[in-house]
Design an enzyme around this catalytic site. Structure first.
Site, mmCIF file in Angstrom:
data_model
loop_
_atom_site.group_PDB
_atom_site.id
_atom_site.type_symbol
_atom_site.label_atom_id
_atom_site.label_comp_id
_atom_site.label_asym_id
_atom_site.label_seq_id
_atom_site.Cartn_x
_atom_site.Cartn_y
_atom_site.Cartn_z
ATOM 1 N N GLN A 1 7.472 13.956 -2.671
ATOM 2 C CA GLN A 1 6.944 13.332 -2.248
ATOM 3 C C GLN A 1 6.493 12.434 -0.929
ATOM 4 O O GLN A 1 5.302 12.260 -0.895
ATOM 5 C CB GLN A 1 5.854 12.662 -3.620
ATOM 6 N N SER B 1 1.559 -3.534 -5.621
ATOM 7 C CA SER B 1 2.052 -2.566 -5.488
ATOM 8 C C SER B 1 3.667 -3.322 -5.202
ATOM 9 O O SER B 1 3.577 -4.254 -4.562
ATOM 10 C CB SER B 1 0.990 -2.082 -4.117
ATOM 11 N N MET C 1 8.281 4.676 -9.819
ATOM 12 C CA MET C 1 9.407 4.849 -9.048
ATOM 13 C C MET C 1 10.064 3.334 -9.025
ATOM 14 O O MET C 1 10.129 3.427 -7.602
ATOM 15 C CB MET C 1 8.769 4.695 -7.770
ATOM 16 N N GLY D 1 1.716 -4.132 -12.992
ATOM 17 C CA GLY D 1 0.939 -2.769 -13.148
ATOM 18 C C GLY D 1 1.417 -1.881 -13.737
ATOM 19 O O GLY D 1 0.788 -1.591 -14.693
ATOM 20 N N HIS D 2 2.764 -1.725 -13.646
ATOM 21 C CA HIS D 2 3.468 -0.758 -14.228
ATOM 22 C C HIS D 2 3.595 -0.722 -15.553
ATOM 23 O O HIS D 2 3.597 -0.948 -16.725
ATOM 24 C CB HIS D 2 4.437 -0.128 -13.718
ATOM 25 N N ARG E 1 4.844 -1.550 -2.419
ATOM 26 C CA ARG E 1 4.658 -1.673 -0.981
ATOM 27 C C ARG E 1 4.620 -3.094 -0.645
ATOM 28 O O ARG E 1 4.698 -3.687 0.526
ATOM 29 C CB ARG E 1 3.684 -0.598 -0.341
ATOM 30 N N TYR F 1 11.055 -0.289 -9.462
ATOM 31 C CA TYR F 1 10.701 -2.155 -8.107
ATOM 32 C C TYR F 1 9.356 -2.523 -9.400
ATOM 33 O O TYR F 1 7.693 -2.671 -8.128
ATOM 34 C CB TYR F 1 10.369 -1.779 -6.406
ATOM 35 N N LEU F 2 9.656 -2.269 -10.151
ATOM 36 C CA LEU F 2 8.224 -2.269 -11.679
ATOM 37 C C LEU F 2 7.468 -3.803 -11.210
ATOM 38 O O LEU F 2 8.202 -4.732 -10.888
ATOM 39 C CB LEU F 2 8.954 -2.046 -12.550
ATOM 40 N N GLU G 1 -5.178 4.047 -12.720
ATOM 41 C CA GLU G 1 -6.256 4.360 -11.409
ATOM 42 C C GLU G 1 -6.224 3.427 -10.131
ATOM 43 O O GLU G 1 -7.216 4.106 -9.503
ATOM 44 C CB GLU G 1 -7.631 3.871 -12.061
HETATM 45 P P1 AMP Z 1 4.613 3.790 -8.605
HETATM 46 O O1 AMP Z 1 5.743 3.591 -8.969
HETATM 47 O O2 AMP Z 1 3.740 3.613 -7.548
HETATM 48 O O3 AMP Z 1 4.361 5.685 -8.522
HETATM 49 O O4 AMP Z 1 3.718 3.847 -9.661
HETATM 50 C C1 AMP Z 1 3.178 4.489 -10.942
HETATM 51 C C2 AMP Z 1 2.756 4.092 -11.615
HETATM 52 O O5 AMP Z 1 1.829 3.096 -11.725
HETATM 53 C C3 AMP Z 1 1.536 4.957 -11.557
HETATM 54 O O6 AMP Z 1 0.265 5.857 -12.218
HETATM 55 C C4 AMP Z 1 -0.295 4.087 -10.591
HETATM 56 O O7 AMP Z 1 -1.354 4.412 -10.587
HETATM 57 C C5 AMP Z 1 0.816 2.518 -11.395
HETATM 58 N N1 AMP Z 1 0.253 1.583 -10.465
HETATM 59 C C6 AMP Z 1 0.463 1.025 -9.617
HETATM 60 N N2 AMP Z 1 0.266 -0.126 -9.203
HETATM 61 C C7 AMP Z 1 -0.740 0.067 -9.848
HETATM 62 C C8 AMP Z 1 -1.039 -1.685 -10.392
HETATM 63 N N3 AMP Z 1 -1.433 -2.700 -9.361
HETATM 64 N N4 AMP Z 1 -2.625 -1.203 -11.454
HETATM 65 C C9 AMP Z 1 -2.688 0.037 -12.268
HETATM 66 N N5 AMP Z 1 -1.397 1.022 -12.453
HETATM 67 C C10 AMP Z 1 -0.829 0.813 -11.299
#
Ligand code: AMP
Length: 281
Positions: free
Chosen positions: A60, A184, A30, A36-37, A186, A32-33, A147
């Site tokens: 969602q 995150s 989504m 983790g991304h 968020r 705002y990378l 995960e």
């Molecule tokens: P999002 O942009 O929050 O929907 O996340 C996109 C992908 O990045 C999803 O598969 C998340 O599980 C993964 N993701 C988000 N934060 C982390 C993190 N801290 N460590 C590993 N993967 C992450």
């Protein structure tokens, strides 16, 4: 690196790559990378081409959730993806994904009704629908998920299996800040006081991990200790903290199979999640 907003253009580019014999790795996000991304993208580099989608999926989010204020910064995200070596960003508008007359969804029962599904009843239907659609558009060999969203990962694995989809789902470990907080998008909502309070989640996770490593198999004892750590923090309010079977997401009393210990905790108004998995030897 190309940034494409249009479904047919993505399909054309990927088709061309496939004709050249390339393998495609796909990372849905989504935006705002953060790192983790980034870790998912780095793992996806095992393919010859990497596609990242950036789409804040309205389907969602529940009616009272943070769709409008969810952070967005395409320019910064594009720069980060370019540095990492991404080949293509797919960044559709909601109208491209859900044009007038759109009425199809993918729902998965059972697994999606526990944990986050209890407080976010429409969430996983939206996730399954968008991931299904994105996988049809990008047609990757492998798709990468964190995960960090362990229930989402389990649900997507189930969906791909149940619908006989031709993609390999790769799970990637949680990336944390130096002090332990799971990264995150968020986290940007947190004030400095809340940012400090948010450490209650990872403190509880690390304590729980240690307990099971040292042999604790009684869920009551484990969760009591983990809850106590969070409840010591006045700004924290537990939404849920549960131990579930890692495949079915159904609650367990004893750690006698692969389990997921997962939590959602409000820090002020910000809802954060964290988890760990354990496979008894
Ligand atoms: P999002 O942009 O929050 O929907 O996340 C996109 C992908 O990045 C999803 O598969 C998340 O599980 C993964 N993701 C988000 N934060 C982390 C993190 N801290 N460590 C590993 N993967 C992450």
């Amino acid at each position: 690196m190309k940034v494409v907003k249009n479904i047919s253009e993505v399909k054309n580019i990927v088709n061309e790559w496939k004709q050249q014999g390339c393998t495609i790795g796909f990372v849905p996000t989504m935006g705002y990378l953060h790192e983790g991304h980034g870790s998912l993208v780095v793992k996806a580099m095992e393919n010859s081409k990497v596609v990242v989608s950036i789409f804040v999926n309205p389907m969602q989010f529940g009616p009272t959730e943070d769709l409008d204020k969810y952070p967005r910064d395409l320019e910064k995200d594009s720069k980060y993806c370019k540095e990492l070596g991404v080949d293509l960003i797919f960044n559709p508008e909601p109208g491209e994904m859900y044009p007038e007359g759109y009425c199809t969804s993918v729902d998965i029962s059972g697994l999606s009704e526990e944990l986050c599904g209890l407080s976010r009843p429409v969430h996983f239907k939206g996730v399954c629908t968008v991931v299904n659609k994105l996988l049809n558009i990008v047609n990757p060999d492998k798709a990468y998920f964190g995960e960090k969203d362990a229930q989402q990962l389990a649900i997507i694995r189930r969906m791909v299996k149940d619908l006989s989809m031709n993609v390999e789902i790769v799970g990637c470990p949680i990336i944390r800040e130096k002090d332990g907080l799971a990264k995150s998008s968020r986290n940007t909502y947190l004030s400095s006081e809340e940012r400090r309070a948010a450490l209650a989640l990872s403190k509880s996770i690390f304590a729980g991990k240690d307990m099971v490593k040292e042999g604790c198999r009684e869920v009551d004892i484990l969760l009591k200790k983990m809850k106590d750590i969070i409840n010591e923090e006045p700004l924290a309010r537990i939404d849920y903290l549960k131990a579930v079977d890692a495949m079915t997401m159904q609650q367990v009393d004893t750690i006698d199979r692969p389990v997921l210990i997962a939590m959602a905790v409000y820090i002020g108004k910000v809802r954060l999640i964290d988890n760990f998995s354990f496979i008894p030897g």
